[in-house]
Design a protein around this motif. Sequence first.
Motif, PDB file in Angstrom:
ATOM      1  N   ALA A 263       0.827  -1.212   0.000  1.00  0.00           N
ATOM      2  CA  ALA A 263       0.000   0.000   0.000  1.00  0.00           C
ATOM      3  C   ALA A 263       0.856   1.254   0.000  1.00  0.00           C
ATOM      4  CB  ALA A 263      -0.927  -0.011   1.210  1.00  0.00           C
ATOM      5  N   ASP A 264       1.940   1.258   0.776  1.00  0.00           N
ATOM      6  CA  ASP A 264       2.829   2.415   0.791  1.00  0.00           C
ATOM      7  C   ASP A 264       3.514   2.614  -0.562  1.00  0.00           C
ATOM      8  OD1 ASP A 264       2.367   3.299   3.360  1.00  0.00           O
ATOM      9  OD2 ASP A 264       3.949   2.082   4.251  1.00  0.00           O
ATOM     10  N   ARG A 265       3.753   1.530  -1.261  1.00  0.00           N
ATOM     11  CA  ARG A 265       4.476   1.625  -2.528  1.00  0.00           C
ATOM     12  C   ARG A 265       3.557   1.950  -3.705  1.00  0.00           C
ATOM     13  NH1 ARG A 265       9.031  -2.590  -4.942  1.00  0.00           N
ATOM     14  NH2 ARG A 265       9.467  -1.375  -6.824  1.00  0.00           N
ATOM     15  N   PHE A 266       2.370   1.334  -3.747  1.00  0.00           N
ATOM     16  CA  PHE A 266       1.508   1.465  -4.922  1.00  0.00           C
ATOM     17  C   PHE A 266       0.224   2.248  -4.664  1.00  0.00           C
ATOM     18  CE2 PHE A 266       3.848  -2.569  -5.577  1.00  0.00           C
ATOM     19  CZ  PHE A 266       4.534  -2.217  -6.734  1.00  0.00           C
ATOM     20  N   GLY A 267      -0.035   2.615  -3.412  1.00  0.00           N
ATOM     21  CA  GLY A 267      -1.250   3.354  -3.081  1.00  0.00           C
ATOM     22  C   GLY A 267      -2.284   2.458  -2.430  1.00  0.00           C
ATOM     23  N   THR A 268      -2.859   2.928  -1.332  1.00  0.00           N
ATOM     24  CA  THR A 268      -3.791   2.107  -0.564  1.00  0.00           C
ATOM     25  C   THR A 268      -5.007   1.712  -1.379  1.00  0.00           C
ATOM     26  OG1 THR A 268      -3.091   3.231   1.468  1.00  0.00           O
ATOM     27  CG2 THR A 268      -5.154   2.000   1.559  1.00  0.00           C
ATOM     28  N   ALA A 269      -5.619   2.665  -2.076  1.00  0.00           N
ATOM     29  CA  ALA A 269      -6.853   2.379  -2.805  1.00  0.00           C
ATOM     30  C   ALA A 269      -6.622   1.334  -3.890  1.00  0.00           C
ATOM     31  CB  ALA A 269      -7.410   3.668  -3.415  1.00  0.00           C
ATOM     32  N   ARG A 270      -5.538   1.473  -4.616  1.00  0.00           N
ATOM     33  CA  ARG A 270      -5.253   0.538  -5.706  1.00  0.00           C
ATOM     34  C   ARG A 270      -5.024  -0.880  -5.177  1.00  0.00           C
ATOM     35  NH1 ARG A 270      -1.638   3.341  -7.618  1.00  0.00           N
ATOM     36  NH2 ARG A 270      -2.897   4.451  -9.161  1.00  0.00           N
TER      37      ARG A 270
END
Length: 378
Positions: A263-270
């Motif tokens: 989540a930190d790397r690619f975004g939580t929502a995604r």
Amino acid sequence: MAARVFLLFTLGYFLSYFYRSANAVLARDLSQELGLGPAELGFMTSLFYLAFAAAQLPLGGLLDRVGPRTVTPALLLVAALGSVVFGLAQSFPVLALGRALIGVGMAAALMGSLKAFSLWFPKNYATVSTLLVGLGATGGLVAATPLALLKETLGWRGVFLLGALVVVLVALAIYLGVRNTPPGVPWPKAREEGGFGEVLRNGRLLKVAFLAFAFTGCFLALQTLWAGGYAYHLGLTALEVGNLLFLYSGGAVLGFLVSGYLADRFGTARVLLFAALFFALGLALLLLKLLVLAYLFLGFFGAFNILTLTQARELVPSHLVGRGTTLVNLFGIGGTFLLQWGIGVAVGALGYGAAFLGLLGLLFLALFLYLPLLQNSG
């Protein structure tokens, strides 16, 4: 100090996971000694979730005003009292009271940690918070074979009385060993306006809450009851069912551990969206009776439901983190109770196929409503 904060709050959540899972191993002893039927055993066990959910909204305000250093240990003492009541119970009402007190007392184990981590680890919050959940979830593994062995030595009553002592010691360690904020960081001041009214008017947060209802609810309803019930329905032996459930729980621990990093790397929502889609695939694999792959998918990708709580922190200002996260957690735990019951109704009337199709429909509805958050995320 930061490492100590992480360790002590993780111990608290470990105890919460242990207590929520313990009745699965002790069910036969409780039924035989106290004469509990299946309905009484199921209702008494579910009281943990009911009490846990009922505590969430007042808990959020307390965490925002007072802070987790005081609130979490205070409620842990309630859980310790509940463990004593449970361990000494000679009747169903007293046993149920003990179980409910444990649920109330453990309500702050996760939420208090998340409130503290939002201030202690703001830059890598998702990674640290999901690491907490992954390590804490090992409490569910300890509540399996190790608990069965301990029960043979101490008896189930001795397990709960010893557990009460452990809970008291952890509560004391948290109170004496942590601070609400890092040195030099002031406590966020509550504003005169806002509060739960501001949280409830947050449309994006409500979309996340509904996803928690469907995603967390499905994940826990299956893990704590119906994944095993379905395997038994298919004619598997107890050992085969145990192996599948261990795969589910082991996959969940791994999923908790990696979800925050992703989540930190690619975004939580995604990450949350794609994990929920793979969890839905796991439900489809159940229907196809591809059990090993299904249980692995359901456990590993289902664990990513924890990101609904980390996203809640992203959608509210710092002085409302406690209320925002406890609102989302209320939906998740409430979903667990309602879906666990609803699956049983559906299975009794229409069979497992219809029940799992219903879960798929609910999950896809929640994801459809969630899509605007993906479009608005960076």
